[in-house]
Every structure is written in structure tokens, then in C-alpha cells.
Design a protein around this motif. Sequence first.
Motif, short mmCIF file in Angstrom:
data_model
loop_
_atom_site.label_atom_id
_atom_site.label_comp_id
_atom_site.label_asym_id
_atom_site.label_seq_id
_atom_site.Cartn_x
_atom_site.Cartn_y
_atom_site.Cartn_z
N LYS A 1 49.32 15.24 -33.85
CA LYS A 1 47.93 15.53 -33.48
C LYS A 1 47.02 15.57 -34.71
CE LYS A 1 45.25 17.85 -30.10
NZ LYS A 1 45.30 18.54 -28.83
N ALA A 2 47.49 16.12 -35.82
CA ALA A 2 46.65 16.21 -37.03
C ALA A 2 46.24 14.82 -37.50
CB ALA A 2 47.40 16.95 -38.13
N LYS A 3 47.18 13.89 -37.42
CA LYS A 3 46.92 12.50 -37.82
C LYS A 3 45.86 11.87 -36.91
CE LYS A 3 49.35 8.09 -38.33
NZ LYS A 3 50.63 7.40 -38.14
N VAL A 4 46.00 12.10 -35.60
CA VAL A 4 45.09 11.50 -34.63
C VAL A 4 43.71 12.16 -34.71
CG1 VAL A 4 44.72 10.98 -32.19
CG2 VAL A 4 46.99 10.83 -33.14
N ILE A 5 43.66 13.47 -35.01
CA ILE A 5 42.36 14.15 -35.19
C ILE A 5 41.59 13.48 -36.33
CG2 ILE A 5 41.28 16.30 -36.03
CD1 ILE A 5 43.26 17.83 -34.26
N ASN A 6 42.30 13.15 -37.43
CA ASN A 6 41.65 12.48 -38.56
C ASN A 6 41.15 11.09 -38.18
OD1 ASN A 6 41.87 14.54 -40.44
ND2 ASN A 6 43.92 13.92 -41.06
N VAL B 1 40.18 10.13 -35.14
CA VAL B 1 39.00 10.31 -34.28
C VAL B 1 37.79 10.76 -35.10
CG1 VAL B 1 38.04 11.68 -32.37
CG2 VAL B 1 40.30 10.66 -32.15
N LYS B 2 38.03 11.63 -36.08
CA LYS B 2 36.95 12.08 -36.98
C LYS B 2 36.33 10.87 -37.69
CE LYS B 2 36.28 15.63 -40.50
NZ LYS B 2 36.97 16.60 -41.36
N HIS B 3 37.17 10.00 -38.20
CA HIS B 3 36.73 8.79 -38.89
C HIS B 3 36.00 7.86 -37.92
CE1 HIS B 3 36.67 6.02 -42.19
NE2 HIS B 3 37.38 5.09 -41.54
N THR B 4 36.51 7.76 -36.69
CA THR B 4 35.89 6.93 -35.65
C THR B 4 34.46 7.40 -35.36
OG1 THR B 4 38.02 6.50 -34.60
CG2 THR B 4 36.09 6.21 -33.23
N LEU B 5 34.29 8.73 -35.21
CA LEU B 5 32.97 9.29 -34.90
C LEU B 5 31.98 9.00 -36.03
CD1 LEU B 5 33.99 12.72 -33.31
CD2 LEU B 5 33.42 10.61 -32.13
N GLU B 6 32.46 9.06 -37.28
CA GLU B 6 31.59 8.74 -38.42
C GLU B 6 31.16 7.27 -38.40
OE1 GLU B 6 33.77 10.09 -41.84
OE2 GLU B 6 33.34 12.18 -41.37
N ILE B 7 32.11 6.37 -38.08
CA ILE B 7 31.79 4.94 -37.99
C ILE B 7 30.74 4.70 -36.90
CG2 ILE B 7 32.71 2.65 -37.40
CD1 ILE B 7 35.40 3.60 -38.64
N ILE B 8 30.93 5.34 -35.72
CA ILE B 8 29.98 5.19 -34.60
C ILE B 8 28.58 5.65 -35.03
CG2 ILE B 8 29.35 6.06 -32.29
CD1 ILE B 8 32.39 6.13 -31.69
N HIS B 9 28.53 6.80 -35.72
CA HIS B 9 27.25 7.34 -36.17
C HIS B 9 26.56 6.39 -37.16
CE1 HIS B 9 24.18 10.27 -37.00
NE2 HIS B 9 24.44 10.21 -38.30
N LEU B 10 27.35 5.81 -38.07
CA LEU B 10 26.79 4.87 -39.05
C LEU B 10 26.27 3.59 -38.38
CD1 LEU B 10 29.33 5.14 -42.00
CD2 LEU B 10 26.92 5.72 -42.09
N ARG B 11 27.03 3.10 -37.39
CA ARG B 11 26.66 1.83 -36.74
C ARG B 11 25.49 1.97 -35.77
NH1 ARG B 11 31.88 -1.60 -34.92
NH2 ARG B 11 32.99 -1.60 -36.90
N THR B 12 25.48 3.05 -35.00
CA THR B 12 24.47 3.19 -33.93
C THR B 12 23.33 4.13 -34.29
OG1 THR B 12 25.70 4.99 -32.87
CG2 THR B 12 26.19 2.74 -32.14
N GLY B 13 23.60 5.10 -35.17
CA GLY B 13 22.58 6.10 -35.50
C GLY B 13 22.43 7.15 -34.40
N ARG B 14 23.31 7.09 -33.39
CA ARG B 14 23.27 8.05 -32.28
C ARG B 14 24.36 9.10 -32.45
NH1 ARG B 14 24.26 4.02 -27.64
NH2 ARG B 14 24.34 5.85 -26.31
#
Length: 198
Positions: free
Chosen positions: A80-85, A87-100
Motif C-alpha cells: 500500500k505504501a508503494k501504491v500511495i506514492n 497515486v500521490k505522483h499521479t495527482l501531481e501530474i493531473i494538477h500540472l496538466r489540467t490546473g484543476r
Amino acid sequence: MRILSQKHEEKQELKLFGKWGFKGVEVRDVSLDRYISLKPIVVPHSMGRHEHKRFRKANVNIVERLINNLMRPGKNAGKKAKVINIVKHTLEIIHLRTGRNPIEVLVKAVENSAQCEDTTRLSYGGVVYHLSVDVSPQRRVDLALRNICEGARQASMHNPRSIAECLAEELILASNHDMKSYAVSKRHERERIAKASR
């Protein structure tokens, strides 16, 4: 002094990973409103408290449910710790790409890839028929999350891009209702089959 600090704590909003707030994020699909939990949390880890009671998973935060689905097959099971990291990275990428707000993008993606109709098998006298049935809201959320994770997993296989980048891409496409998204195309395919079986 103590009362002031308590009031300050109450005013402070809980943000996912200390970055993204749940305020303003809403579920537009009325039927899924009860089953997509947006309860504010900092770290999406409830220690499996929900698993012993039926339908209790509806109270688990949607981000944690995405994490739990990503852990599913083989070598990532239980990490789970690996997958949390991831998802954390995924959310940052989404924020950078969409600004939402990435939580808003995730909720929209789940709504757009949640199928409404499916088929079931009925057998009469040794002959099997396929019949179209409505899908319950709980199962709609389950299938949407499963398909989003499956799409990201397939995209990252034999690919130099990381699973985080593929998951971010899948979520952005699904939130825009793009047919290039695995989850959205799967939904339309299943609904088309169900429509033919009415």
C-alpha cells in the motif's frame, strides 16, 4: 489560549497529502452521490476497518478505493505504501496538466466510466439467453475504478512511461469523456451489448 488553538484547529481544512482540499468537489450523478465518499482525509489509509460489514466500503474515501484497486494483481498486492506514492505522483501530474483539483478530475472520471447497463445469463431448458439488466450504484463505482486501474496497468506494460503517468492520462481522458480512455470505451461497449440484449 487553549480555546483559541482549538478554534484554529477547527478552521484548518483537512487536505489530501496536505495539498488538495475536498471543498467544492461534488458528485454530479445523483445515483452515485451516496457511494462516492469525499470525507476529508490527509493520508488515504483506513486500515481496512470497513471490510467486516456489508456495503461499508461506500464510506471509504474514493482516493483510497482507487489505491486499493491498484494493489490488486500479483506483485503489487499488499504494497500500500508503494501504491500511495504512485497515486500521490499521479495527482501531481493531473494538477500540472489540467490546473484543476485532481480529486475533482478523479470523481468526474469515475462518473463518466460507470456503466448503467449490463447483461446477465439466463438459461431456459438448456438454452442460454443474455438479458439486459440495470447495474446498482455500488457496482457502478466498483466497475469504474476497476476499469480505470486496468486501463492504466495495460498502458504502462511494455512502455517506458511509469504507471503514475499512465494513470494520470487515463483519469484525464475519462474525466473528459474521451473514447481513447480504456474505462470509457469499456463502458460504451458493455452498454451497447446490453442494448442489443433488451
